[in-house]
Design an enzyme around this catalytic site. Sequence first.
Site, PDB file in Angstrom:
ATOM      1  N   ARG A 148      11.440  -6.901   5.297  1.00  0.00           N
ATOM      2  CA  ARG A 148      11.534  -5.235   5.194  1.00  0.00           C
ATOM      3  C   ARG A 148      12.324  -4.624   6.218  1.00  0.00           C
ATOM      4  O   ARG A 148      12.448  -4.972   7.430  1.00  0.00           O
ATOM      5  CB  ARG A 148       9.896  -4.739   5.405  1.00  0.00           C
ATOM      6  CG  ARG A 148       9.943  -3.457   5.256  1.00  0.00           C
ATOM      7  CD  ARG A 148       8.473  -2.727   5.239  1.00  0.00           C
ATOM      8  NE  ARG A 148       7.559  -3.107   6.307  1.00  0.00           N
ATOM      9  CZ  ARG A 148       6.266  -2.656   6.364  1.00  0.00           C
ATOM     10  NH1 ARG A 148       5.550  -2.390   5.291  1.00  0.00           N
ATOM     11  NH2 ARG A 148       5.655  -3.019   7.257  1.00  0.00           N
ATOM     12  N   ARG A 200      -9.193   1.571   9.155  1.00  0.00           N
ATOM     13  CA  ARG A 200      -8.753   0.066   9.278  1.00  0.00           C
ATOM     14  C   ARG A 200     -10.008  -0.817   9.706  1.00  0.00           C
ATOM     15  O   ARG A 200      -9.878  -1.853  10.152  1.00  0.00           O
ATOM     16  CB  ARG A 200      -7.750   0.165  10.284  1.00  0.00           C
ATOM     17  CG  ARG A 200      -6.477   0.399  10.103  1.00  0.00           C
ATOM     18  CD  ARG A 200      -5.543  -0.659   9.377  1.00  0.00           C
ATOM     19  NE  ARG A 200      -4.284  -1.086   9.785  1.00  0.00           N
ATOM     20  CZ  ARG A 200      -2.999  -0.442   9.429  1.00  0.00           C
ATOM     21  NH1 ARG A 200      -3.201   0.595   8.610  1.00  0.00           N
ATOM     22  NH2 ARG A 200      -2.078  -0.922   9.824  1.00  0.00           N
ATOM     23  N   LYS A 215       0.843  -1.296  -0.015  1.00  0.00           N
ATOM     24  CA  LYS A 215       0.003  -0.098  -0.118  1.00  0.00           C
ATOM     25  C   LYS A 215       0.675   1.195   0.030  1.00  0.00           C
ATOM     26  O   LYS A 215       0.547   2.192  -0.659  1.00  0.00           O
ATOM     27  CB  LYS A 215      -1.021   0.082   1.208  1.00  0.00           C
ATOM     28  CG  LYS A 215      -2.150  -1.125   1.424  1.00  0.00           C
ATOM     29  CD  LYS A 215      -2.898  -0.759   2.684  1.00  0.00           C
ATOM     30  CE  LYS A 215      -2.108  -0.752   3.795  1.00  0.00           C
ATOM     31  NZ  LYS A 215      -1.547  -2.019   4.360  1.00  0.00           N
ATOM     32  N   ARG A 230      11.481  -2.813  11.623  1.00  0.00           N
ATOM     33  CA  ARG A 230      10.178  -2.186  12.223  1.00  0.00           C
ATOM     34  C   ARG A 230      10.113  -3.300  13.525  1.00  0.00           C
ATOM     35  O   ARG A 230       9.951  -4.400  13.387  1.00  0.00           O
ATOM     36  CB  ARG A 230       9.141  -2.200  11.475  1.00  0.00           C
ATOM     37  CG  ARG A 230       8.983  -0.402  10.957  1.00  0.00           C
ATOM     38  CD  ARG A 230       7.853  -0.309  10.057  1.00  0.00           C
ATOM     39  NE  ARG A 230       6.827  -0.663  10.468  1.00  0.00           N
ATOM     40  CZ  ARG A 230       5.542  -0.663   9.653  1.00  0.00           C
ATOM     41  NH1 ARG A 230       5.701  -0.124   8.364  1.00  0.00           N
ATOM     42  NH2 ARG A 230       4.471  -0.956  10.144  1.00  0.00           N
TER      43      ARG A 230
HETATM   44  P1  AMP Z   1       0.985   0.554   9.000  1.00  0.00           P
HETATM   45  O1  AMP Z   1       2.188   1.340   8.981  1.00  0.00           O
HETATM   46  O2  AMP Z   1      -0.258   1.251   8.209  1.00  0.00           O
HETATM   47  O3  AMP Z   1       1.010  -0.831   9.154  1.00  0.00           O
HETATM   48  O4  AMP Z   1       0.708   0.902  10.508  1.00  0.00           O
HETATM   49  C1  AMP Z   1       1.413   0.567  11.501  1.00  0.00           C
HETATM   50  C2  AMP Z   1       0.614   0.509  13.004  1.00  0.00           C
HETATM   51  O5  AMP Z   1       0.142   1.841  13.088  1.00  0.00           O
HETATM   52  C3  AMP Z   1      -0.625  -0.389  12.772  1.00  0.00           C
HETATM   53  O6  AMP Z   1      -0.076  -1.587  13.150  1.00  0.00           O
HETATM   54  C4  AMP Z   1      -1.460   0.233  14.106  1.00  0.00           C
HETATM   55  O7  AMP Z   1      -0.965   0.036  15.408  1.00  0.00           O
HETATM   56  C5  AMP Z   1      -1.065   1.835  13.843  1.00  0.00           C
HETATM   57  N1  AMP Z   1      -2.133   2.237  12.729  1.00  0.00           N
HETATM   58  C6  AMP Z   1      -1.924   2.883  11.436  1.00  0.00           C
HETATM   59  N2  AMP Z   1      -3.114   3.345  11.156  1.00  0.00           N
HETATM   60  C7  AMP Z   1      -3.987   3.007  11.840  1.00  0.00           C
HETATM   61  C8  AMP Z   1      -5.488   3.114  11.770  1.00  0.00           C
HETATM   62  N3  AMP Z   1      -6.141   3.748  10.786  1.00  0.00           N
HETATM   63  N4  AMP Z   1      -6.162   2.682  12.960  1.00  0.00           N
HETATM   64  C9  AMP Z   1      -5.690   2.293  14.061  1.00  0.00           C
HETATM   65  N5  AMP Z   1      -4.451   1.908  14.182  1.00  0.00           N
HETATM   66  C10 AMP Z   1      -3.536   2.435  13.097  1.00  0.00           C
END
Ligand code: AMP
Length: 223
Positions: A124, A88, A13, A157
């Site tokens: 990653r 989400r 994404k 990460r």
């Molecule tokens: P991502 O980089 O999109 O994989 O997001 C990393 C982490 O950030 C996720 O595992 C959640 O803990 C938090 N996070 C990101 N976007 C959201 C969202 N829309 N709602 C809730 N938590 C989020």
Amino acid sequence: MRVILIGPPGSGKGTQGDLVGNKYGYPKISTGDILRLEVQEGTPLGKKAKAAMDQGDLVSDDIVVEIVKKRILQPDCSKGYVLDGFPRNVSQAQGLEEMEGNRAEIVMNISLTEKALISRLSARRVCFRCGAVYNLLARHPKKDGLCDVCQSKLIQRQDDRPGVIKERLKVYHRQTEPLIGYYKEKKVYHRIDGEGKIEAIFDEISSILDREIILQEEVDAAR
Ligand code: AMP
């Protein structure tokens, strides 16, 4: 136009969101990136979000909805924007609808097998300074362990470690997958096969978007 990318973690994404943003002149809004920055800077919001993020859980809806609300009010979002990682769950999607119910939207779900997702996420690496993303299997840095852009150290990460990956995928199936039905009902849903090359996936996304943008212009002109 609002472009929403809702694939599982590791589906690409972020990469596709950058490409869409560059081609169409839309800013990419990644709630994950915004939250990571808050955590890195130790802000009160970052402190609230950190525990959930480290465990692979979702941060509370109130926090992320507020982040997005503030961000989409910025002038650079007036023409359109790309959402990467938001909404989400259905409650966040409803929150978005309340913020800007009449903006045209298109939802792309980048799909990939669980095996491919786990392998991608495990490989990653990200630059701890500028956030550039690499993959030890497919997108190598020129020098081992160092960022091509700023020469800083590459790290894994915290939430790309094996136990946390499993939890993130579980959370995806439980909370995010119901969005497929939600957006199918709104007739804005598209499934994209995330298995191929980055360029081929982007071509597919672009052709859908081009078509939708033309349709939207026709609708606007008829008003
Ligand atoms: P991502 O980089 O999109 O994989 O997001 C990393 C982490 O950030 C996720 O595992 C959640 O803990 C938090 N996070 C990101 N976007 C959201 C969202 N829309 N709602 C809730 N938590 C989020």
